[in-house]
Design an enzyme around this catalytic site. Structure first.
Site, PDB file in Angstrom:
ATOM      1  N   THR A  82       4.287   1.977   2.299  1.00 26.70           N
ATOM      2  CA  THR A  82       5.576   2.220   1.651  1.00 26.70           C
ATOM      3  C   THR A  82       6.276   3.426   2.266  1.00 26.70           C
ATOM      4  OG1 THR A  82       4.834   1.244  -0.428  1.00 26.70           O
ATOM      5  CG2 THR A  82       6.670   2.801  -0.562  1.00 26.70           C
ATOM      6  N   GLY A 110       0.830  -1.202   0.000  1.00 24.48           N
ATOM      7  CA  GLY A 110       0.000   0.000   0.000  1.00 24.48           C
ATOM      8  C   GLY A 110       0.862   1.247   0.000  1.00 24.48           C
ATOM      9  N   CYS A 111       0.237   2.372  -0.293  1.00 24.25           N
ATOM     10  CA  CYS A 111       0.975   3.635  -0.380  1.00 24.25           C
ATOM     11  C   CYS A 111       1.456   4.097   0.992  1.00 24.25           C
ATOM     12  CB  CYS A 111       0.127   4.705  -1.056  1.00 24.25           C
ATOM     13  SG  CYS A 111      -1.570   4.823  -0.441  1.00 24.25           S
ATOM     14  N   TYR A 112       0.548   4.165   1.966  1.00 31.00           N
ATOM     15  CA  TYR A 112       0.977   4.568   3.306  1.00 31.00           C
ATOM     16  C   TYR A 112       2.058   3.627   3.837  1.00 31.00           C
ATOM     17  CZ  TYR A 112      -3.031   7.831   3.813  1.00 31.00           C
ATOM     18  OH  TYR A 112      -3.932   8.860   3.688  1.00 31.00           O
TER      19      TYR A 112
END
Lengths: 343, 343, 343, 343
Positions: free
Chosen positions: C152, C148-150
């Protein structure tokens, strides 16, 4: 206190109307209806109203609405026309912020709005609610068709030129730019933040519903046929509308600045900027105001008019309250003395 | 590898040029000059270049610049004209992204740019770098005047109509909207975030420097006199330019869509949308591309052309690299194959 | 050329993946599927791809997908897990950009994603695709769960501190801010332009799906239990993610800047800014890059890490392509050498 | 009517103050001074005031200012302290919206503001104008130091926790996000539209002037020493501030929601949202209001407080008018009953 009801106040025009009416010194909001949000507190949907409006949405009910002095419709097109006959019958006055009663030509209306009209007999009696054109008729109106946002900005810009016979009506151009709130508060990919931000585009160049509405007004004002090219654009801001108007000038040696200043000298909601000005949309944000400037560019055949409004205010809810004030004999500025917020 | 220098790359046109040249397969950036930033690492000023360009700004020095094959000027107006003669003398080719060599009429130039020209004799020999008009001349040019952003969007939109004699040249209207990056990277209250965000306005309606540049091009293309009304607007986005063009149509029964498609069929950086299209500025963001659509609205006397570019790319740095490629006999698309970033 | 398919590329992660793969030197896009858009040209949905990708969406079909070397899933959560077993069986490798294979603890997964897992046996074998943690495992993986973005942004920021035992793991705080594109391209009132523009808010403070994903990674990295408070916020921009990380420092007299620089010295997609830096989200816009800065504010007990990524790139599609490159033994930077566009 | 003067109203705090005072029922604006704009009509600089304020800027003149009942300073730091002694001497009350009188510790002040204080003897007598802390002292104050925007949002969020001894004061974290208007209306590259739009970043992580101001208030409220980590961020919107506050909870089984509701039950300008709420900055835009929510995330050691204000209103001009009302014994809400504009 005047008792008002609002049908369908879950969109951007609706919340703006609620902001104005909740603080209006002569208004008592009796009922706010919404089928989809019945039971919800209005302030839960619109947190700016917390502490200012303590009402829940209710299911539309003719009985309750008929107890009002006036009902505003902030509904999608095609809803008001189904309820209006019964309300008028009961002696309730109506302001429709949608398009149901704007076009006198029923065929045109049915072509552009793609439905059959539910009360064609009322269309002729409805008053088109642009106060700067129709103030006298609005005073005694039972049913007011509140103008569209583009038609308001465009008509107010062309009127002084038309009424003074200064332009060639056969080649009018209105290049208009709207903030995204004009597209409403419905779930829609095209108006997502990530689609509309950092983006600019024209739309509906082949034809837009506001074209016949503008034409109807300009023809009525001029008594002549006109040819208007109207191109709307979407600009990445929430509020604001800017119309740039072009028309070939047919009289020379006229002080056009003076013409505009004189034409609007008694209007409280139209402001003509000093010569050379460029009105900014933010200068009217949150206020019921149209600011105009008129230019005659060097070497150009055209006069250029710049007209800005807040599409949700002078282009919708603000103008509706202005009409309301006129209908009830109040000060025209009652509840409409907001100073725009800048920056 | 072709050795290039860039004078004055501290603005938005400059950083865009650096982005393109740093990744260009045939280019070696020799020197990037700036008086004010001499000694600073370019990547400290523009963090997007960290890891991609390892150069410091240096003080402009003729010796170093004369060792280049070509020098780009990304300077304010009036700087290039002072250095260009010496560079040309030394056999260095030049592309000026500013306005010093755009107008052939020196009086007009001096009127609009409010200074005396430093090398009037070079103005006549400079080639106006709009490849879709002047590709052959650009091939052998020593000095290219890279077009302005508005002139690029407007001329590319009008050209097919003019070259096919389809419109009345005596009433052209260009209503153009620009992102804020067109105003440059100088400290200035008017382009602060809090002034430009949530705001839309026209500016310079009485006259803008790009008007004579557009007129010069359209007159050259048509061989006729023209009357053009040009109104630029500022729109709250970083990049992007949208020109909405209006002209009275004088030939009927012409397939205008086919005219446009045919006119640009061999161009790699002009894209004609299918009939009925509305090009979005974001569809060209970061790319050297002009997308066009042509409409003939029902009942209108005018043909309407929609033209979008990225003002920093096809409107500035991208077009400069396109000109560079042509001048050095490279593939015209070398270093220019970016897919726009969306959303 | 490596044959790839993409399932479900109608969202923002999908279009970004198409932008990358269409220009990737070793990739041949065989098929792009979408039930809802089957038959539509991809470039009609995403005009930035006009001229760069000449493919239509097709209905998902196992036969066609099984002819690929690798299939990317850019689908909503819960879709990939239904198709992956058959693809793996057929020898096709898979990268899932959704969450189906991110959490090893099935109960946690089923709690947060509110569905039953369709192939629990594959969860254990899936490799969590954060190259800076798991590069070796990714090389031979058949199934990669793209982070996921968060997770990462947060994990890359905490890793050097954890691996060097510098912080008290019992009070980690991650205050994270995301652009709106993280919410996807579905019709939704909450992410309309007029809801998200000029507005900032926290959301899901009581618990967010990315919390267990981050915890899983940090526990694995540290071998200890942790206590993490994670608060995500929505910020009015399209792209970009900024995580501000706080942790009590338990070792004094450590050169934390050197720790970070050393930890990431061989990583091509993590950039540690010089001491005192403040990374901007725009400095990574459109690029597969995480930029970090580490601070120890005067008098504070905490070390503060600033971590920025483009949520659609290093936070989604860019990282997926990075994983793809690793899986196929390509240069890790193949197809990923974009210079961010600024401004 | 109370006679007021405003020194330095050419910035964003100034125009906001003018918007409020021009519509305040008990105020008569006598004089608006600016050295740089002397002679200019206020409404020419700020077009939102056209028709609402008919005054020109004048050169600051002690005589005129001494004829006022109260003078507001909306000047840069370091200006007010030079004029205040003379005004107080003349019996004029003063509200300083800048930082000259905010810090009681002169050494701290001189360290952070990098100048010598011009009237150190007045610092001790100045009242810190946070009404929710110091209402009684404000009533009789001659000189009020209006709080900074970050200190207002942060202190109002921590106060109920501190006053009820619920948190460990040795590890407070305030992660704060501000709109760009907090940076003021000065020409500056860093706050240009093209620098701040589509961008998010932290700044001044190593130390910010508002840190000692917050600490001073929290120490006063708690009577204990504290350790606060404060990180400000710039977010791409004009107005609005969001503080996310973290503190280790030291008492269990406390109904924190009830604590907050009770603490602020008599405050007209602090609104505690129902449990589970997430206040949006737009919900207070243009209004003098702080909205709070308090959360205890599952498994976290910390309590999380979300606090939003409009940085120009409760964070500056609105709070100044609130202080003014208290000083003159008016209704605390006089001239401050704006409904936020949404969308």
């Amino acid at each position: 206190m005047i008792k008002v009801g609002i049908v369908g106040a879950t969109g951007y025009t609706g919340v703006e109307l609620l902001r104005l009416l909740a603080a209006h010194p002569e208004v008592n909001i009796q009922v706010v209806t919404s089928r989809s949000e019945a039971g919800t507190a209005v302030a839960d949907l619109f947190p700016n109203l917390r502490g200012h409006l303590d009402l829940n949405y209710s299911t539309p009910d003719t009985g309750t609405l008929c107890a009002c002095d006036l009902v505003f419709f902030a509904t999608p097109n095609g809803i008001a026309m189904k309820l209006v006959p019964e309300l008028l019958e009961a002696g309730v006055r109506v302001i429709d912020l949608a398009a149901d009663f704007r076009l006198k030509d029923l065929k045109e209306w049915e072509k552009w709005y793609a439905m059959e009209h539910a009360c064609p007999e009322l269309v002729a009696t409805a008053v088109y609610g642009l106060p700067e054109m129709n103030r006298e008729a609005i005073k005694s109106a039972r049913l007011v068709a509140n103008p569209g946002c583009y038609p308001t900005a465009v008509q107010l810009g062309f009127l002084p030129l038309i009424k003074n016979d200064l332009i060639d009506m056969s080649n009018l151009i209105a290049d208009a730019k709207s903030g995204v709130s004009g597209a409403g508060r419905k779930a829609n990919v095209a108006t997502l933040f990530c689609e509309a931000q950092e983006n600019f585009k024209a739309y509906a160049v082949s034809g837009h519903r506001h074209l016949p509405e503008i034409s109807q007004g300009l023809i009525a004002a001029s008594g002549k046929d006109i040819n208007l090219t109207f191109v709307p654009h979407l600009t990445p801001m929430i509020r604001g509308m800017h119309a740039t108007l072009y028309a070939p000038l047919i009289k020379k040696n006229v002080d056009i600045q003076a013409v505009f200043e004189d034409y609007y000298k008694d209007e409280c909601f139209v402001d003509v900027l000093p010569a050379g000005g460029h009105p900014e949309t933010r200068s009217v944000s949150g206020a019921n105001m149209c600011r105009l400037a008129v230019h005659q560019p060097e070497d150009s055949r055209n006069v250029v008019v710049l007209s800005v409004i807040d599409n949700l205010m002078k282009g919708a809810a603000g103008q509706a309250v202005q009409n309301f004030n006129i209908m009830f004999g109040l000060e025209e500025t009652a509840g409409l003395v907001h100073i725009p917020v800048l920056p």
